[in-house]
Motif scaffolding. Structure first.
Motif, PDB file in Angstrom:
ATOM      1  N   UNK A  21      30.392 -24.960   0.459  1.00 15.99           N
ATOM      2  CA  UNK A  21      30.581 -23.715  -0.279  1.00 15.99           C
ATOM      3  C   UNK A  21      31.215 -22.617   0.569  1.00 15.99           C
ATOM      4  N   UNK A  22      30.847 -22.517   1.838  1.00 17.49           N
ATOM      5  CA  UNK A  22      31.400 -21.432   2.642  1.00 17.49           C
ATOM      6  C   UNK A  22      32.888 -21.613   2.898  1.00 17.49           C
ATOM      7  N   UNK A  23      33.381 -22.835   2.767  1.00 16.98           N
ATOM      8  CA  UNK A  23      34.806 -23.086   2.960  1.00 16.98           C
ATOM      9  C   UNK A  23      35.635 -22.505   1.814  1.00 16.98           C
ATOM     10  N   UNK A  24      35.016 -22.333   0.658  1.00 14.78           N
ATOM     11  CA  UNK A  24      35.710 -21.835  -0.535  1.00 14.78           C
ATOM     12  C   UNK A  24      35.598 -20.325  -0.690  1.00 14.78           C
ATOM     13  N   UNK A  25      34.891 -19.678   0.193  1.00 14.25           N
ATOM     14  CA  UNK A  25      34.682 -18.236   0.059  1.00 14.25           C
ATOM     15  C   UNK A  25      33.603 -17.930  -0.957  1.00 14.25           C
ATOM     16  N   UNK A  26      33.431 -16.667  -1.250  1.00 12.61           N
ATOM     17  CA  UNK A  26      32.344 -16.261  -2.142  1.00 12.61           C
ATOM     18  C   UNK A  26      32.594 -16.629  -3.598  1.00 12.61           C
ATOM     19  N   UNK A  27      33.834 -16.865  -3.974  1.00  9.76           N
ATOM     20  CA  UNK A  27      34.156 -17.185  -5.366  1.00  9.76           C
ATOM     21  C   UNK A  27      33.389 -18.413  -5.853  1.00  9.76           C
ATOM     22  N   UNK A  28      33.327 -19.446  -5.034  1.00 10.31           N
ATOM     23  CA  UNK A  28      32.661 -20.690  -5.437  1.00 10.31           C
ATOM     24  C   UNK A  28      31.159 -20.508  -5.635  1.00 10.31           C
ATOM     25  N   UNK A  29      30.575 -19.527  -4.976  1.00  8.93           N
ATOM     26  CA  UNK A  29      29.132 -19.309  -5.064  1.00  8.93           C
ATOM     27  C   UNK A  29      28.714 -18.529  -6.298  1.00  8.93           C
ATOM     28  N   UNK A  30      29.638 -17.819  -6.896  1.00  8.65           N
ATOM     29  CA  UNK A  30      29.287 -16.926  -8.012  1.00  8.65           C
ATOM     30  C   UNK A  30      28.487 -17.582  -9.124  1.00  8.65           C
ATOM     31  N   UNK A  31      28.893 -18.762  -9.628  1.00 13.87           N
ATOM     32  CA  UNK A  31      28.107 -19.360 -10.718  1.00 13.87           C
ATOM     33  C   UNK A  31      26.663 -19.676 -10.325  1.00 13.87           C
ATOM     34  N   UNK A  32      26.454 -20.075  -9.086  1.00 11.33           N
ATOM     35  CA  UNK A  32      25.104 -20.404  -8.623  1.00 11.33           C
ATOM     36  C   UNK A  32      24.249 -19.158  -8.468  1.00 11.33           C
ATOM     37  N   UNK A  33      24.839 -18.101  -7.968  1.00  8.89           N
ATOM     38  CA  UNK A  33      24.101 -16.850  -7.837  1.00  8.89           C
ATOM     39  C   UNK A  33      23.791 -16.274  -9.221  1.00  8.89           C
ATOM     40  N   UNK A  34      24.685 -16.478 -10.159  1.00 13.39           N
ATOM     41  CA  UNK A  34      24.435 -16.027 -11.531  1.00 13.39           C
ATOM     42  C   UNK A  34      23.254 -16.791 -12.133  1.00 13.39           C
ATOM     43  N   UNK A  35      23.185 -18.093 -11.888  1.00  8.24           N
ATOM     44  CA  UNK A  35      22.088 -18.913 -12.421  1.00  8.24           C
ATOM     45  C   UNK A  35      20.717 -18.449 -11.939  1.00  8.24           C
ATOM     46  N   UNK A  36      20.656 -17.920 -10.731  1.00  4.18           N
ATOM     47  CA  UNK A  36      19.365 -17.469 -10.198  1.00  4.18           C
ATOM     48  C   UNK A  36      19.182 -15.960 -10.322  1.00  4.18           C
ATOM     49  N   UNK A  37      20.059 -15.318 -11.079  1.00  4.91           N
ATOM     50  CA  UNK A  37      19.912 -13.897 -11.352  1.00  4.91           C
ATOM     51  C   UNK A  37      20.195 -12.992 -10.167  1.00  4.91           C
ATOM     52  N   UNK A  38      21.081 -13.426  -9.282  1.00  4.47           N
ATOM     53  CA  UNK A  38      21.375 -12.651  -8.072  1.00  4.47           C
ATOM     54  C   UNK A  38      22.867 -12.340  -7.964  1.00  4.47           C
ATOM     55  N   UNK A  39      23.457 -11.866  -9.036  1.00 10.22           N
ATOM     56  CA  UNK A  39      24.908 -11.648  -9.061  1.00 10.22           C
ATOM     57  C   UNK A  39      25.389 -10.548  -8.120  1.00 10.22           C
ATOM     58  N   UNK A  40      24.515  -9.643  -7.730  1.00  8.91           N
ATOM     59  CA  UNK A  40      24.928  -8.545  -6.841  1.00  8.91           C
ATOM     60  C   UNK A  40      24.719  -8.855  -5.362  1.00  8.91           C
ATOM     61  N   UNK A  41      24.195 -10.030  -5.079  1.00  7.21           N
ATOM     62  CA  UNK A  41      23.913 -10.418  -3.700  1.00  7.21           C
ATOM     63  C   UNK A  41      25.120 -11.160  -3.134  1.00  7.21           C
ATOM     64  N   UNK A  42      25.486 -10.807  -1.901  1.00  9.59           N
ATOM     65  CA  UNK A  42      26.611 -11.461  -1.240  1.00  9.59           C
ATOM     66  C   UNK A  42      26.092 -12.732  -0.551  1.00  9.59           C
ATOM     67  N   UNK A  43      26.754 -13.868  -0.745  1.00  8.67           N
ATOM     68  CA  UNK A  43      26.313 -15.115  -0.105  1.00  8.67           C
ATOM     69  C   UNK A  43      26.343 -15.015   1.421  1.00  8.67           C
ATOM     70  N   UNK A  44      25.477 -15.766   2.047  1.00  8.04           N
ATOM     71  CA  UNK A  44      25.461 -15.829   3.501  1.00  8.04           C
ATOM     72  C   UNK A  44      26.730 -16.497   4.012  1.00  8.04           C
ATOM     73  N   UNK A  45      27.167 -16.058   5.172  1.00  4.92           N
ATOM     74  CA  UNK A  45      28.315 -16.683   5.820  1.00  4.92           C
ATOM     75  C   UNK A  45      27.821 -17.831   6.702  1.00  4.92           C
TER      76      UNK A  45
END
Length: 64
Positions: A21-45
């Motif tokens: 996931x980190x290879x794709x940048x934050x875009x790839x993480x968005x659907x997963x963060x949305x599923x857990x209700x954390x859309x405003x949280x920036x994924x870890x690097x």
């Protein structure tokens, strides 16, 4: 806190996330963060995930 199986699953998931996931940048993480209700949280690097995994490895699993 965590059983050995739970801890192993968390560590494996973090490894997958770090490798894939980190290879794709934050875009790839968005659907997963949305599923857990954390859309405003920036994924870890990558380095942050490595530090988190080290913290988890320091935990002694519960006996069950």
């Amino acid at each position: 806190m965590f059983t050995a199986r739970e801890l192993a699953t968390l560590l494996a998931a973090l490894q997958f996330w770090r490798e894939e996931m980190t290879q794709s940048g934050t875009f790839a993480a968005r659907p997963y963060f949305k599923l857990v209700g954390m859309t405003r949280v920036r994924p870890l690097e990558d380095a942050e995930i490595t530090r988190l995994a080290a913290k988890l490895r320091a935990i002694t699993p519960e006996e069950r």
